[in-house]
Write a protein that holds these residues in place. Sequence first.
Motif, PDB file in Angstrom:
ATOM      1  N   THR A   1      -8.904  38.816  18.860  1.00 16.99           N
ATOM      2  CA  THR A   1      -8.924  37.627  18.032  1.00 16.99           C
ATOM      3  C   THR A   1     -10.155  37.177  17.719  1.00 16.99           C
ATOM      4  N   TYR A   2     -11.166  37.364  18.489  1.00 13.84           N
ATOM      5  CA  TYR A   2     -12.508  36.890  18.131  1.00 13.84           C
ATOM      6  C   TYR A   2     -13.621  38.047  17.604  1.00 13.84           C
ATOM      7  N   ILE A   3     -14.228  37.667  16.580  1.00 14.11           N
ATOM      8  CA  ILE A   3     -14.944  38.716  15.808  1.00 14.11           C
ATOM      9  C   ILE A   3     -16.456  38.645  15.576  1.00 14.11           C
ATOM     10  N   ASP A   4     -17.230  39.600  16.070  1.00 17.30           N
ATOM     11  CA  ASP A   4     -18.637  39.536  15.936  1.00 17.30           C
ATOM     12  C   ASP A   4     -18.871  40.285  14.515  1.00 17.30           C
ATOM     13  N   LEU A   5     -19.382  39.630  13.504  1.00 17.39           N
ATOM     14  CA  LEU A   5     -19.723  40.446  11.923  1.00 17.39           C
ATOM     15  C   LEU A   5     -20.891  40.969  12.236  1.00 17.39           C
ATOM     16  N   SER A   6     -20.801  42.517  12.112  1.00 18.93           N
ATOM     17  CA  SER A   6     -21.999  43.247  12.295  1.00 18.93           C
ATOM     18  C   SER A   6     -22.336  43.433  10.661  1.00 18.93           C
ATOM     19  N   MET A   7     -23.750  43.034  10.311  1.00 16.43           N
ATOM     20  CA  MET A   7     -24.122  43.198   9.063  1.00 16.43           C
ATOM     21  C   MET A   7     -25.632  44.186   9.155  1.00 16.43           C
ATOM     22  N   TYR A   8     -25.642  44.598  10.447  1.00 20.93           N
ATOM     23  CA  TYR A   8     -26.784  45.564  10.832  1.00 20.93           C
ATOM     24  C   TYR A   8     -27.008  46.802   9.932  1.00 20.93           C
ATOM     25  N   ASP A   9     -25.914  47.286   9.233  1.00 21.29           N
ATOM     26  CA  ASP A   9     -26.080  48.341   8.357  1.00 21.29           C
ATOM     27  C   ASP A   9     -25.879  48.143   6.686  1.00 21.29           C
ATOM     28  N   ASP A  10     -25.977  46.628   6.751  1.00 20.32           N
ATOM     29  CA  ASP A  10     -25.999  46.292   5.245  1.00 20.32           C
ATOM     30  C   ASP A  10     -27.351  46.197   4.462  1.00 20.32           C
ATOM     31  N   PHE A  11     -28.171  46.234   5.449  1.00 24.33           N
ATOM     32  CA  PHE A  11     -29.637  46.561   5.009  1.00 24.33           C
ATOM     33  C   PHE A  11     -29.981  47.702   4.284  1.00 24.33           C
TER      34      PHE A  11
ATOM     35  N   VAL B   1     -17.148  34.437  15.662  1.00 27.16           N
ATOM     36  CA  VAL B   1     -17.713  33.793  16.774  1.00 27.16           C
ATOM     37  C   VAL B   1     -19.255  34.188  16.721  1.00 27.16           C
ATOM     38  N   GLN B   2     -19.559  35.171  16.330  1.00 28.99           N
ATOM     39  CA  GLN B   2     -21.105  35.702  16.323  1.00 28.99           C
ATOM     40  C   GLN B   2     -21.329  36.647  15.130  1.00 28.99           C
ATOM     41  N   ALA B   3     -22.463  37.108  14.947  1.00 30.35           N
ATOM     42  CA  ALA B   3     -22.858  38.025  14.070  1.00 30.35           C
ATOM     43  C   ALA B   3     -24.081  38.635  14.337  1.00 30.35           C
ATOM     44  N   HIS B   4     -24.477  39.896  13.801  1.00 27.87           N
ATOM     45  CA  HIS B   4     -25.701  40.694  13.868  1.00 27.87           C
ATOM     46  C   HIS B   4     -26.195  40.766  12.499  1.00 27.87           C
ATOM     47  N   SER B   5     -27.644  40.503  12.232  1.00 28.39           N
ATOM     48  CA  SER B   5     -28.268  40.554  11.137  1.00 28.39           C
ATOM     49  C   SER B   5     -28.699  41.957  10.730  1.00 28.39           C
TER      50      SER B   5
ATOM     51  N   LEU C   1     -19.231  31.225   6.875  1.00 30.02           N
ATOM     52  CA  LEU C   1     -17.802  31.413   7.832  1.00 30.02           C
ATOM     53  C   LEU C   1     -17.701  30.763   8.891  1.00 30.02           C
ATOM     54  N   GLY C   2     -18.922  29.536   9.310  1.00 29.38           N
ATOM     55  CA  GLY C   2     -18.789  28.800  10.249  1.00 29.38           C
ATOM     56  C   GLY C   2     -19.116  29.694  11.587  1.00 29.38           C
ATOM     57  N   ILE C   3     -19.863  30.613  11.524  1.00 25.72           N
ATOM     58  CA  ILE C   3     -20.520  31.464  12.844  1.00 25.72           C
ATOM     59  C   ILE C   3     -21.656  30.705  13.412  1.00 25.72           C
ATOM     60  N   PRO C   4     -21.430  30.382  14.720  1.00 30.49           N
ATOM     61  CA  PRO C   4     -22.594  29.470  15.205  1.00 30.49           C
ATOM     62  C   PRO C   4     -23.879  30.178  15.361  1.00 30.49           C
ATOM     63  N   HIS C   5     -23.880  31.548  15.721  1.00 33.72           N
ATOM     64  CA  HIS C   5     -25.320  32.214  16.068  1.00 33.72           C
ATOM     65  C   HIS C   5     -25.064  33.689  15.507  1.00 33.72           C
TER      66      HIS C   5
ATOM     67  N   HIS D   1     -23.839  29.720  34.090  1.00 35.07           N
ATOM     68  CA  HIS D   1     -22.967  28.837  33.588  1.00 35.07           C
ATOM     69  C   HIS D   1     -22.606  29.050  32.010  1.00 35.07           C
ATOM     70  N   PHE D   2     -22.830  30.506  31.804  1.00 36.99           N
ATOM     71  CA  PHE D   2     -22.620  30.846  30.208  1.00 36.99           C
ATOM     72  C   PHE D   2     -21.282  30.490  29.843  1.00 36.99           C
ATOM     73  N   ASP D   3     -21.322  29.928  28.639  1.00 38.34           N
ATOM     74  CA  ASP D   3     -20.193  29.570  28.006  1.00 38.34           C
ATOM     75  C   ASP D   3     -19.753  30.070  26.590  1.00 38.34           C
ATOM     76  N   GLY D   4     -20.365  31.211  26.135  1.00 41.62           N
ATOM     77  CA  GLY D   4     -20.316  31.835  25.070  1.00 41.62           C
ATOM     78  C   GLY D   4     -19.062  32.829  25.353  1.00 41.62           C
TER      79      GLY D   4
END
Length: 315
Positions: free
Chosen positions: A30-40, A70-74, A103-107, A241-244
């Motif tokens: 349900t929760y996605i890490d958007l990878s843009m790693y190979d977009d460069f 919920v997160q991404a990779h540059s 996209l409202g991705i926090p980090h 106390h990791f909350d990610g």
Amino acid sequence: MKLATTTGDFARYTASHTERVRHVYDAGFTYIDLSMYDDFGTPSPFFTPDWREYTKRLGEFAAGLGMTFVQAHSPGGNPLCYDASRQVLLEATIRSIEVCGLLGIPHTVVHAGVMSGIGKDEYFERNLEFYRQLFPVMEKTGVRVLTENSAHINMGGNYYFYNGTDMREFIDYADHPLLGVCWDTGHANIEGSQYREILALGDTLKAVHINDNRGERDEHILPFAGTASMDEVMQALADVHFDGYFTMECDSMLRPANYWLGNRRRMTDVRPGQTPDATLDNRLAEPPLELAKKAEEMLYLCGKYILESYHCFEK
């Protein structure tokens, strides 16, 4: 804790980000890490004039499935490589942060650079100079940038962020509220035990990349397929106390035919009855999409099992 994975799991099967999201959804995530790693360095819709419209459509597509970024990779690159590519990488990284903002991705994870012949002090100084160039877009969008640990074998033995103590020291040195840490369990497993290293990160830890290997090379395979202790990881995450999100990064569960750690062996011998110039049959060199989709389902079950075993799985 909520379970996520990266769209990079399907990057080699399709250039379409919506298709990647769909495959992740079909596996149960349900929760996605958007990878843009190979977009460069490759044609990417994120780096075209209508990138805003494309990003909005991607967000609407994911929302229609009930999914959340919920997160991404540059984009991947080396910011301490002082040639013409450095400015291009900087601009691509800034754009990727803007995409996160829409996209409202926090980090998002932005790798530090590597450079031979420099020690810790100069390393801190040069990388902070790079990250400082991201501060304006970080502050404008509210997106937090996370640096990531690696392993000596990946960095040719040069100084890098290999342990939690040095990473914490760098974050304190940089002294910016939107700069934090992503801990990669596979990279850490190559270095050794990681419980104390995660404890050293404390509240600087904002994200994780969960993957495994056999302790020698950066394989990015399924937990339990390697030697990493998921107990170490889970107990450390609880103690800080990791909350990610519990974000999987196992995009090489099925190794591609051409891989940076070594290519798959190919059929090279001519069989009896064939002419010397015959086309050799390598139909099994590349694992197909259908197998990758089944592996993704296994990845979801694996992550869910880990979290449920520590009574912290959240839908």
